[in-house]
Scaffold this active site. Sequence first.
Site, PDB file in Angstrom:
ATOM      1  N   HIS A   1       0.836  -1.267  -0.078  1.00 19.52           N
ATOM      2  CA  HIS A   1      -0.052  -0.032  -0.068  1.00 19.52           C
ATOM      3  C   HIS A   1       1.015   1.365  -0.025  1.00 19.52           C
ATOM      4  O   HIS A   1       2.225   1.031   0.395  1.00 19.52           O
ATOM      5  CB  HIS A   1      -0.833   0.267   1.232  1.00 19.52           C
ATOM      6  CG  HIS A   1      -2.105  -0.984   1.290  1.00 19.52           C
ATOM      7  ND1 HIS A   1      -3.244  -0.919   2.080  1.00 19.52           N
ATOM      8  CD2 HIS A   1      -2.182  -2.067   0.487  1.00 19.52           C
ATOM      9  CE1 HIS A   1      -3.878  -2.040   1.955  1.00 19.52           C
ATOM     10  NE2 HIS A   1      -3.357  -2.766   1.037  1.00 19.52           N
TER      11      HIS A   1
ATOM     12  N   GLU B   1       0.622   3.743   1.899  1.00 19.73           N
ATOM     13  CA  GLU B   1       1.474   4.094   3.091  1.00 19.73           C
ATOM     14  C   GLU B   1       2.524   3.352   3.599  1.00 19.73           C
ATOM     15  O   GLU B   1       3.491   3.854   4.158  1.00 19.73           O
ATOM     16  CB  GLU B   1       0.215   3.937   4.281  1.00 19.73           C
ATOM     17  CG  GLU B   1      -1.137   5.156   4.036  1.00 19.73           C
ATOM     18  CD  GLU B   1      -2.052   4.095   3.154  1.00 19.73           C
ATOM     19  OE1 GLU B   1      -3.165   4.415   3.514  1.00 19.73           O
ATOM     20  OE2 GLU B   1      -1.581   3.406   2.385  1.00 19.73           O
TER      21      GLU B   1
ATOM     22  N   CYS C   1      -6.274   1.708   5.621  1.00 27.21           N
ATOM     23  CA  CYS C   1      -6.974   0.525   6.209  1.00 27.21           C
ATOM     24  C   CYS C   1      -6.286   0.139   7.537  1.00 27.21           C
ATOM     25  O   CYS C   1      -5.447   0.872   8.127  1.00 27.21           O
ATOM     26  CB  CYS C   1      -6.705  -0.626   5.054  1.00 27.21           C
ATOM     27  SG  CYS C   1      -4.855  -1.289   5.165  1.00 27.21           S
TER      28      CYS C   1
ATOM     29  N   CYS D   1      -2.280  -0.267   7.553  1.00 28.36           N
ATOM     30  CA  CYS D   1      -1.582   0.923   7.199  1.00 28.36           C
ATOM     31  C   CYS D   1      -1.777   1.742   8.404  1.00 28.36           C
ATOM     32  O   CYS D   1      -0.661   2.333   8.998  1.00 28.36           O
ATOM     33  CB  CYS D   1      -2.210   1.682   6.018  1.00 28.36           C
ATOM     34  SG  CYS D   1      -1.702   0.919   4.476  1.00 28.36           S
TER      35      CYS D   1
END
Length: 153
Positions: free
Chosen positions: A53, A55, A83, A86
């Site tokens: 992801h 992040e 999410c 993260c």
Amino acid sequence: MSTHEYFMRLALDEAKKAQDIDEVPVGAVIVKDGIVISKAFNTRETSKDATCHAEITAIKKACKALGGWRLIGCEMYVTLEPCLMCSGAILQSRIEKLYIGTMDPKAGAAGSVLNVFEDYWFHHKCEIKVGILQEECSTILKDFFKRKRYKKD
């Protein structure tokens, strides 16, 4: 343009890079003392790695750039609400402020589905501000998924 808008625009630029390679367009930027430390975008599909992801990748790059895992004094700008994975990484890395473009009502863990930043007690606290360039951050995602649905038909 405010400082927050400037850095969120950089995160949107990262999201566009993800979109260009057919990844979900999410971008993240980590800043310390007004200086960009790292930038990243989603690469889950191209890397075949569920942890890629924006992040997480931005945190890894920032840790490398700063020479340690504690990102004290850092702020993250992300186009989509993080999410659970993260959000946990943001807390674990000690990022102090999180600026979110648009919320994620399906998987968000900073206030939409749940809020790990406020509903649970962790050693580290992270200040959150939501809605920076919300319309642009939302639109890039909506347009991406619209195109995906159109291609399936």
